[in-house]
Design a protein around this motif. Structure first.
Motif, PDB file in Angstrom:
ATOM      1  N   VAL A 149      40.331  42.368  51.793  1.00 45.60           N
ATOM      2  CA  VAL A 149      39.099  42.233  52.577  1.00 45.60           C
ATOM      3  C   VAL A 149      38.099  43.316  52.181  1.00 45.60           C
ATOM      4  O   VAL A 149      36.903  43.049  52.009  1.00 45.60           O
ATOM      5  CB  VAL A 149      39.409  42.272  54.091  1.00 45.60           C
ATOM      6  CG1 VAL A 149      38.142  42.416  54.907  1.00 45.60           C
ATOM      7  CG2 VAL A 149      40.187  41.026  54.503  1.00 45.60           C
ATOM      8  N   ALA A 150      38.583  44.542  51.974  1.00 48.85           N
ATOM      9  CA  ALA A 150      37.695  45.647  51.596  1.00 48.85           C
ATOM     10  C   ALA A 150      37.065  45.412  50.225  1.00 48.85           C
ATOM     11  O   ALA A 150      35.934  45.819  49.979  1.00 48.85           O
ATOM     12  CB  ALA A 150      38.460  46.972  51.603  1.00 48.85           C
ATOM     13  N   GLN A 151      37.787  44.756  49.321  1.00 45.56           N
ATOM     14  CA  GLN A 151      37.285  44.531  47.967  1.00 45.56           C
ATOM     15  C   GLN A 151      36.446  43.267  47.848  1.00 45.56           C
ATOM     16  O   GLN A 151      35.862  43.013  46.796  1.00 45.56           O
ATOM     17  CB  GLN A 151      38.454  44.464  46.976  1.00 45.56           C
ATOM     18  CG  GLN A 151      39.133  45.798  46.809  1.00 45.56           C
ATOM     19  CD  GLN A 151      40.323  45.727  45.865  1.00 45.56           C
ATOM     20  OE1 GLN A 151      40.748  44.651  45.450  1.00 45.56           O
ATOM     21  NE2 GLN A 151      40.872  46.882  45.530  1.00 45.56           N
ATOM     22  N   CYS A 152      36.386  42.483  48.893  1.00 47.68           N
ATOM     23  CA  CYS A 152      35.593  41.252  48.845  1.00 47.68           C
ATOM     24  C   CYS A 152      34.116  41.622  48.935  1.00 47.68           C
ATOM     25  O   CYS A 152      33.684  42.330  49.845  1.00 47.68           O
ATOM     26  CB  CYS A 152      35.975  40.322  49.998  1.00 47.68           C
ATOM     27  SG  CYS A 152      35.096  38.752  49.940  1.00 47.68           S
ATOM     28  N   ALA A 153      33.352  41.145  47.966  1.00 48.26           N
ATOM     29  CA  ALA A 153      31.923  41.472  47.908  1.00 48.26           C
ATOM     30  C   ALA A 153      31.091  40.569  48.810  1.00 48.26           C
ATOM     31  O   ALA A 153      29.899  40.816  48.992  1.00 48.26           O
ATOM     32  CB  ALA A 153      31.430  41.368  46.458  1.00 48.26           C
ATOM     33  N   GLY A 154      31.695  39.528  49.341  1.00 47.27           N
ATOM     34  CA  GLY A 154      30.943  38.642  50.222  1.00 47.27           C
ATOM     35  C   GLY A 154      29.986  37.729  49.483  1.00 47.27           C
ATOM     36  O   GLY A 154      29.091  37.169  50.086  1.00 47.27           O
ATOM     37  N   GLY A 155      30.193  37.596  48.180  1.00 46.93           N
ATOM     38  CA  GLY A 155      29.319  36.731  47.376  1.00 46.93           C
ATOM     39  C   GLY A 155      29.837  35.308  47.353  1.00 46.93           C
ATOM     40  O   GLY A 155      30.198  34.743  48.375  1.00 46.93           O
ATOM     41  N   ARG A 156      29.920  34.755  46.160  1.00 39.88           N
ATOM     42  CA  ARG A 156      30.386  33.382  45.975  1.00 39.88           C
ATOM     43  C   ARG A 156      31.908  33.350  45.833  1.00 39.88           C
ATOM     44  O   ARG A 156      32.531  34.340  45.447  1.00 39.88           O
ATOM     45  CB  ARG A 156      29.747  32.784  44.714  1.00 39.88           C
ATOM     46  CG  ARG A 156      28.234  32.655  44.805  1.00 39.88           C
ATOM     47  CD  ARG A 156      27.665  31.885  43.602  1.00 39.88           C
ATOM     48  NE  ARG A 156      28.475  32.002  42.397  1.00 39.88           N
ATOM     49  CZ  ARG A 156      28.088  32.624  41.289  1.00 39.88           C
ATOM     50  NH1 ARG A 156      26.910  33.175  41.220  1.00 39.88           N
ATOM     51  NH2 ARG A 156      28.887  32.669  40.233  1.00 39.88           N
ATOM     52  N   VAL A 157      32.476  32.177  46.050  1.00 39.38           N
ATOM     53  CA  VAL A 157      33.921  32.012  45.974  1.00 39.38           C
ATOM     54  C   VAL A 157      34.438  32.356  44.582  1.00 39.38           C
ATOM     55  O   VAL A 157      35.497  32.971  44.440  1.00 39.38           O
ATOM     56  CB  VAL A 157      34.335  30.577  46.384  1.00 39.38           C
ATOM     57  CG1 VAL A 157      35.803  30.322  46.104  1.00 39.38           C
ATOM     58  CG2 VAL A 157      34.035  30.348  47.855  1.00 39.38           C
ATOM     59  N   GLU A 208      40.764  35.451  44.411  1.00 34.50           N
ATOM     60  CA  GLU A 208      41.315  35.930  43.144  1.00 34.50           C
ATOM     61  C   GLU A 208      42.749  36.447  43.317  1.00 34.50           C
ATOM     62  O   GLU A 208      43.647  36.086  42.553  1.00 34.50           O
ATOM     63  CB  GLU A 208      40.414  37.040  42.591  1.00 34.50           C
ATOM     64  CG  GLU A 208      40.831  37.593  41.257  1.00 34.50           C
ATOM     65  CD  GLU A 208      39.895  38.722  40.803  1.00 34.50           C
ATOM     66  OE1 GLU A 208      40.373  39.586  40.058  1.00 34.50           O
ATOM     67  OE2 GLU A 208      38.724  38.739  41.205  1.00 34.50           O
ATOM     68  N   VAL A 209      42.969  37.280  44.315  1.00 32.66           N
ATOM     69  CA  VAL A 209      44.301  37.840  44.541  1.00 32.66           C
ATOM     70  C   VAL A 209      45.281  36.745  44.939  1.00 32.66           C
ATOM     71  O   VAL A 209      46.416  36.705  44.469  1.00 32.66           O
ATOM     72  CB  VAL A 209      44.256  38.961  45.607  1.00 32.66           C
ATOM     73  CG1 VAL A 209      45.657  39.376  46.026  1.00 32.66           C
ATOM     74  CG2 VAL A 209      43.482  40.165  45.087  1.00 32.66           C
ATOM     75  N   LEU A 210      44.838  35.835  45.799  1.00 31.01           N
ATOM     76  CA  LEU A 210      45.726  34.757  46.221  1.00 31.01           C
ATOM     77  C   LEU A 210      46.050  33.814  45.070  1.00 31.01           C
ATOM     78  O   LEU A 210      47.111  33.201  45.042  1.00 31.01           O
ATOM     79  CB  LEU A 210      45.116  33.978  47.389  1.00 31.01           C
ATOM     80  CG  LEU A 210      45.002  34.774  48.698  1.00 31.01           C
ATOM     81  CD1 LEU A 210      44.264  33.957  49.748  1.00 31.01           C
ATOM     82  CD2 LEU A 210      46.361  35.213  49.209  1.00 31.01           C
ATOM     83  N   SER A 211      45.169  33.717  44.106  1.00 31.32           N
ATOM     84  CA  SER A 211      45.401  32.850  42.951  1.00 31.32           C
ATOM     85  C   SER A 211      46.331  33.480  41.926  1.00 31.32           C
ATOM     86  O   SER A 211      46.945  32.773  41.128  1.00 31.32           O
ATOM     87  CB  SER A 211      44.064  32.523  42.269  1.00 31.32           C
ATOM     88  OG  SER A 211      43.236  31.813  43.153  1.00 31.32           O
TER      89      SER A 211
END
Length: 154
Positions: A118-126, A133-136
């Motif tokens: 969550v901290a590394q999510c930039a809140g941009g596009r999927v 990315e991590v879940l993939s």
């Protein structure tokens, strides 16, 4: 646990309500032998006494603590013989404590990984999302590194 019977008899709904569980739970515990078979009245309705209520309360409380059905069965066997040593009860409780601590460690690792994602999510596009990315790609998970990528949270 004492097998002394009380003169007061009540139905399955009352038993379940007093023990804080569902009627289906009472039937299940009877079916698997944790509760003795109920006596029946002339109308073939189940009748229970205070000793059964105490036993059901013990079962429910042990299950609330997360003890397995088999551990509860063993503990009930010991409770039915109050003069025997409690060494085996200690073993059962210690084994369960070890399982709880292991589960807490797994959940803590999961929490930390989720916080990181969550901290590394930039809140941009999927297509740029760190969470997706991590879940993939399981190799990117920190909690997988120490567990051969086979970590399962239950």
């Amino acid at each position: 646990m004492s097998h002394a019977t009380a003169t007061t008899a009540f139905g399955i709904g009352t038993l379940a309500q007093r023990a804080g569980c569902q009627v289906q739970t009472v039937r299940y515990y009877e079916q698997i032998g944790l509760l003795p078979p109920a006596t029946r009245n002339a109308g073939n309705q189940r009748r229970y006494d205070n000793a059964t209520l105490r036993r059901l309360t013990f079962i429910r409380h042990a299950r609330d603590f997360g003890f397995s059905v088999e551990a509860v069965r063993e503990l009930l066997g010991m409770a039915d013989h109050p003069n025997m040593p409690c060494d085996h009860a200690d073993v059962i409780a210690k084994r369960h404590l070890d399982e709880v601590e292991a589960r807490i460690a797994r959940l803590s690792a999961l929490r930390d990984e989720l916080k990181r994602m969550v901290a590394q999510c930039a809140g941009g596009r999927v297509d740029e999302c760190r969470i997706v990315e991590v879940l993939s790609d399981h190799q990117q998970c920190l909690h997988a590194a120490g567990h051969g990528g086979q970590q399962t949270i239950r």
